[in-house]
Motif scaffolding. Sequence first.
Motif, PDB file in Angstrom:
ATOM      1  N   ASP A 154      -7.113 -61.854 -75.076  1.00  0.00           N
ATOM      2  CA  ASP A 154      -7.638 -60.846 -74.757  1.00  0.00           C
ATOM      3  C   ASP A 154      -9.242 -61.267 -74.465  1.00  0.00           C
ATOM      4  O   ASP A 154      -9.527 -62.423 -74.635  1.00  0.00           O
ATOM      5  N   LYS A 155     -10.023 -60.390 -74.022  1.00  0.00           N
ATOM      6  CA  LYS A 155     -11.501 -60.643 -73.750  1.00  0.00           C
ATOM      7  C   LYS A 155     -12.450 -61.378 -74.695  1.00  0.00           C
ATOM      8  O   LYS A 155     -13.470 -61.899 -74.737  1.00  0.00           O
ATOM      9  N   ASN A 156     -11.936 -60.958 -76.059  1.00  0.00           N
ATOM     10  CA  ASN A 156     -12.544 -61.241 -77.389  1.00  0.00           C
ATOM     11  C   ASN A 156     -11.911 -62.807 -77.855  1.00  0.00           C
ATOM     12  O   ASN A 156     -12.642 -62.993 -79.051  1.00  0.00           O
ATOM     13  N   PHE A 250     -11.379 -63.234 -69.902  1.00  0.00           N
ATOM     14  CA  PHE A 250     -10.926 -62.063 -69.151  1.00  0.00           C
ATOM     15  C   PHE A 250      -9.476 -61.635 -69.994  1.00  0.00           C
ATOM     16  O   PHE A 250      -8.933 -62.417 -70.372  1.00  0.00           O
ATOM     17  N   ASP A 251      -9.291 -60.500 -70.194  1.00  0.00           N
ATOM     18  CA  ASP A 251      -8.218 -60.048 -70.664  1.00  0.00           C
ATOM     19  C   ASP A 251      -6.894 -60.682 -69.794  1.00  0.00           C
ATOM     20  O   ASP A 251      -6.908 -60.614 -68.644  1.00  0.00           O
ATOM     21  N   GLY A 252      -6.096 -61.259 -70.815  1.00  0.00           N
ATOM     22  CA  GLY A 252      -4.892 -61.675 -70.064  1.00  0.00           C
ATOM     23  C   GLY A 252      -4.995 -63.131 -69.679  1.00  0.00           C
ATOM     24  O   GLY A 252      -3.998 -63.847 -69.219  1.00  0.00           O
ATOM     25  N   THR A 253      -6.162 -63.663 -70.184  1.00  0.00           N
ATOM     26  CA  THR A 253      -6.239 -65.129 -69.861  1.00  0.00           C
ATOM     27  C   THR A 253      -5.221 -65.810 -70.640  1.00  0.00           C
ATOM     28  O   THR A 253      -4.933 -65.686 -72.019  1.00  0.00           O
ATOM     29  N   VAL A 254      -4.935 -67.159 -70.269  1.00  0.00           N
ATOM     30  CA  VAL A 254      -3.734 -67.921 -70.881  1.00  0.00           C
ATOM     31  C   VAL A 254      -4.340 -69.207 -71.381  1.00  0.00           C
ATOM     32  O   VAL A 254      -4.830 -69.693 -70.440  1.00  0.00           O
ATOM     33  N   LEU A 255      -4.238 -69.879 -72.379  1.00  0.00           N
ATOM     34  CA  LEU A 255      -4.628 -70.782 -72.894  1.00  0.00           C
ATOM     35  C   LEU A 255      -3.553 -71.794 -73.385  1.00  0.00           C
ATOM     36  O   LEU A 255      -2.728 -71.451 -74.190  1.00  0.00           O
ATOM     37  N   LEU A 256      -2.928 -72.816 -72.596  1.00  0.00           N
ATOM     38  CA  LEU A 256      -2.100 -73.784 -72.781  1.00  0.00           C
ATOM     39  C   LEU A 256      -2.465 -74.748 -73.727  1.00  0.00           C
ATOM     40  O   LEU A 256      -3.622 -75.338 -73.463  1.00  0.00           O
ATOM     41  N   THR A 257      -1.675 -75.229 -74.956  1.00  0.00           N
ATOM     42  CA  THR A 257      -2.348 -75.890 -76.062  1.00  0.00           C
ATOM     43  C   THR A 257      -1.897 -77.174 -76.288  1.00  0.00           C
ATOM     44  O   THR A 257      -2.162 -78.031 -77.287  1.00  0.00           O
ATOM     45  N   GLY A 258      -1.367 -77.762 -74.996  1.00  0.00           N
ATOM     46  CA  GLY A 258      -1.088 -79.179 -75.012  1.00  0.00           C
ATOM     47  C   GLY A 258       0.286 -79.879 -75.332  1.00  0.00           C
ATOM     48  O   GLY A 258       1.196 -78.900 -75.580  1.00  0.00           O
ATOM     49  N   THR A 259       0.699 -80.868 -74.882  1.00  0.00           N
ATOM     50  CA  THR A 259       2.283 -80.972 -75.042  1.00  0.00           C
ATOM     51  C   THR A 259       2.511 -82.253 -75.774  1.00  0.00           C
ATOM     52  O   THR A 259       1.663 -83.222 -76.244  1.00  0.00           O
ATOM     53  N   CYS A 260       3.516 -82.172 -76.442  1.00  0.00           N
ATOM     54  CA  CYS A 260       4.013 -83.305 -77.302  1.00  0.00           C
ATOM     55  C   CYS A 260       5.193 -84.248 -76.607  1.00  0.00           C
ATOM     56  O   CYS A 260       5.957 -84.725 -77.398  1.00  0.00           O
ATOM     57  N   ILE A 261       5.751 -83.472 -75.636  1.00  0.00           N
ATOM     58  CA  ILE A 261       7.042 -84.058 -75.157  1.00  0.00           C
ATOM     59  C   ILE A 261       6.641 -84.528 -73.875  1.00  0.00           C
ATOM     60  O   ILE A 261       6.216 -84.100 -72.789  1.00  0.00           O
TER      61      ILE A 261
END
Length: 300
Positions: A154-156, A250-261
């Motif tokens: 969310d935005k926070n 912004f509400d609904g922001t997505v953070l991809l956290t990196g790959t290990c494959i």
Amino acid sequence: MRILRYKNNEGIYSLAALANDERVYDLPYGDFLELVSEAEKAETTPLKHVQELIAGQEPLNARYGELELGVPILAPEVWAAGVTYEKSKEARNYEATDGKLDAETFYDKVYDAERPEIFFKSTAARTVGPDQPVYLRSDSSWQIPEPELGLVLDKNGKVLGYTAGNDMSCRDIEGENPLYLPQAKVWKNSCALGPVILLAEAVEDPYDFDFACRIYRGEEKVVEGTANTKQLKRRLDELVDYLAKDNDLFDGTVLLTGTCIVPPNEFTLQDGDRIEIEISSIGTLNNPVKTQKSKISAIR
């Protein structure tokens, strides 16, 4: 409890809840953020709100696997973190040094640095959902998927849920020069999310998600790898804190956290391939691979 978007009988995308027994229950909302907002108004949590909504309700006649799914959230922005696993650091070093892994690079430095690598990845218009094609970039000859755990924020900066993400990447473009990173990461249909959002309240330990990535060519499996989020070098809250630092979320922001494959160094995606990214408790994100025609006929 998992939340999905599917195309209903009227041809409109609608929200639904996917229970642990794989039964699907309609929800009276069109998108995930509406669900979150209504839960806040009712002074309850999204999980409890969903449980109350589906209590006593009959599930859909259609099975989960029969539904036409859409991207589970129309994320206004998708960001991604890089070099958060040792395997990712090794792969980036290989790209940047033509395989000479004995030399220290900036990837080694960022892996050990206090500040993580965070970059802009996608917008809602560039992001696709389950069974929708991801595109190959026309000016790259070394492209791979990057399976990643996605945080729905969310935005926070509060984590609302978790999803699977595919951070498509051009290894040759990034390896040629780190300043080319945006071109190595951002183009049409270069990001996929889904198949569902696993509500954060339903997750006991986000550092114990099992990953699998499988790539099929002519329905023959040509690449397979597995990993677990316990291999993360950085904390998830650390990544969120740096994303939010002096920045508007912004509400609904997505953070991809990196790959290990990472597929073998000699591998590159081809038109017609199919990618499966599976994360335990979330599900399998399936995407065909397509070639798109470049809008630029010649570079002058």
